[in-house]
Enzyme design. Sequence first.
Site, short mmCIF file in Angstrom:
data_model
loop_
_atom_site.label_atom_id
_atom_site.label_comp_id
_atom_site.label_asym_id
_atom_site.label_seq_id
_atom_site.Cartn_x
_atom_site.Cartn_y
_atom_site.Cartn_z
CB CYS A 181 45.03 18.49 -49.69
SG CYS A 181 45.85 19.00 -48.17
CG ASP A 226 30.67 5.02 -40.87
OD1 ASP A 226 30.30 3.85 -40.76
OD2 ASP A 226 30.83 5.78 -39.90
C1 LIG Z 1 32.71 3.31 -34.77
N1 LIG Z 1 32.35 1.95 -34.86
C2 LIG Z 1 31.08 1.61 -35.22
N2 LIG Z 1 30.64 0.34 -35.21
C3 LIG Z 1 29.34 0.40 -35.57
C4 LIG Z 1 28.36 -0.60 -35.66
C5 LIG Z 1 27.04 -0.23 -35.98
C6 LIG Z 1 25.96 -1.22 -36.02
O1 LIG Z 1 26.17 -2.42 -35.76
N3 LIG Z 1 24.71 -0.80 -36.30
C7 LIG Z 1 24.44 0.52 -36.57
N4 LIG Z 1 23.17 0.85 -36.86
N5 LIG Z 1 25.41 1.49 -36.57
C8 LIG Z 1 26.71 1.12 -36.24
C9 LIG Z 1 27.71 2.13 -36.14
C10 LIG Z 1 27.38 3.61 -36.31
C11 LIG Z 1 27.76 4.22 -37.57
C12 LIG Z 1 27.26 5.67 -37.49
O2 LIG Z 1 27.86 6.35 -36.38
C13 LIG Z 1 28.05 7.71 -36.69
O3 LIG Z 1 29.41 8.01 -36.57
C14 LIG Z 1 29.68 8.45 -35.25
C15 LIG Z 1 27.65 7.90 -38.11
O4 LIG Z 1 26.38 8.52 -38.10
C16 LIG Z 1 26.28 9.50 -39.10
C17 LIG Z 1 27.56 6.50 -38.70
O5 LIG Z 1 26.47 6.47 -39.63
C18 LIG Z 1 26.47 5.29 -40.40
C19 LIG Z 1 29.01 1.74 -35.80
N6 LIG Z 1 30.13 2.49 -35.60
ZN LIG Z 2 47.34 17.32 -47.61
#
Ligand SMILES: CNc1nc2cc3c(=O)[nH]c(N)nc3c(CC[C@H]3O[C@@H](OC)[C@H](OC)[C@@H]3OC)c2[nH]1
Ligand SMILES: [Zn+2]
Length: 366
Positions: free
Chosen positions: A302, A262
């Site tokens: 696209c 993601d």
């Molecule tokens: C950008 N780098 C990044 N490193 C991350 C590391 C972690 C982590 O160790 N634990 C948890 N619980 N979440 C993390 C997350 C957030 C993902 C969410 O953040 C949201 O995106 C902004 C999105 O929520 C819809 C997504 O959902 C899974 C991280 N994001």
């Molecule tokens: Zn395109």
Amino acid sequence: MKFRILAQEGFARSASFMGTHGQTETPCFMPVGTLGAVKGLTWEQVKGMGYSLVLANVYHLYLRPGLEVIEAAGGLHSFIGWNGLILTDSGGFQVFSLGRLMKIKEEGIEFRSHVDGSKHFFSPEFVVEFEERIGVDIGMVLDECTPYPATYEYAKHSMERTLRWAKRSIEARTTDKTALFGIVQGGVYEDLRLKCVEELVKLPFDGFAIGGLSVGEPKEEMYRITRLVAPKLPPDKPRYLMGVGTPEDILEAVEAGVDMFDCVMPTRNARNGTLFTSRGKINIKAAKYRKDFSPPDPECDCYTCRNFSKAYLRHLYASGEMNASILNTIHNLHFYAKLMERIREAIKGGYFTEFKREFLAKYRGG
Ligand SMILES: CNc1nc2cc3c(=O)[nH]c(N)nc3c(CC[C@H]3O[C@@H](OC)[C@H](OC)[C@@H]3OC)c2[nH]1
Ligand SMILES: [Zn+2]
């Protein structure tokens, strides 16, 4: 939740994941729909690109619209009108990144809302209950995303608390309709990461995420920890690298055995004019596109690339038109969907290594 490996090439694998609300193939990218929508697109467009698993977030949904409204709607799927799979993050990350963290206690996390400053408390048990009651297909458990940099001592204590919370989360479970994923922490310390994997895999999680990365550490550190941890997670369960990443990061992590990704980049970058193309990123604001009537990416099929030029997209962006975000997001999410589709095909065809090399040569070659 069923996870079936379809093909394997080295550590890279293509699989099919079956959840309560349908199935998806991996490796897959999950569009971020934090507040219950992918910014700028309808679900019809998201589905039309081939996405069948989107993200939402306990922290945000708990604050707005709140559990009561979502339950009254009959659950999150009916409330937001998405009939595919939904994964929610536990809020562990958002409390640190968005909310005003008050206190991390053994019991859980005390925080103030970034919306109105009101005080709240998340325990591991509450997060599991919330995810089960809104009926998501995959719930991430409450963890502490150890910041970078962190001392060894801090990373050790934080990882050990995350492990204790993971155990409490599994014990709080009341249904298997919501798959639960454990999250590996341990900072950039190999022994802490391995200890965390060793303890976490003893718990009956349906999948495992690698957390605590893509939080400002150097790329090489992210790759080193991913290559160390991914192959050590159970091969018969999905592996999810949270918050990652660019096309290069995704290719490196797929090669290490990661299945799910993601990242806000394809959607957030689209809104500020950065487009991903087969020859690297372009920024549509650049003056050089003023009279460039070619599509953003000649190799992309696209809606945006089939109908509009760089010059027009630059004009929309410069004029602050809403369609700039919509058309750029259509392209970027389509680009990511296509990349994942080609990765799955390459693994099934046994030519992933060549595909990765050719894609990166072109993407970096510009
Ligand atoms: C950008 N780098 C990044 N490193 C991350 C590391 C972690 C982590 O160790 N634990 C948890 N619980 N979440 C993390 C997350 C957030 C993902 C969410 O953040 C949201 O995106 C902004 C999105 O929520 C819809 C997504 O959902 C899974 C991280 N994001
Ligand atoms: Zn395109």
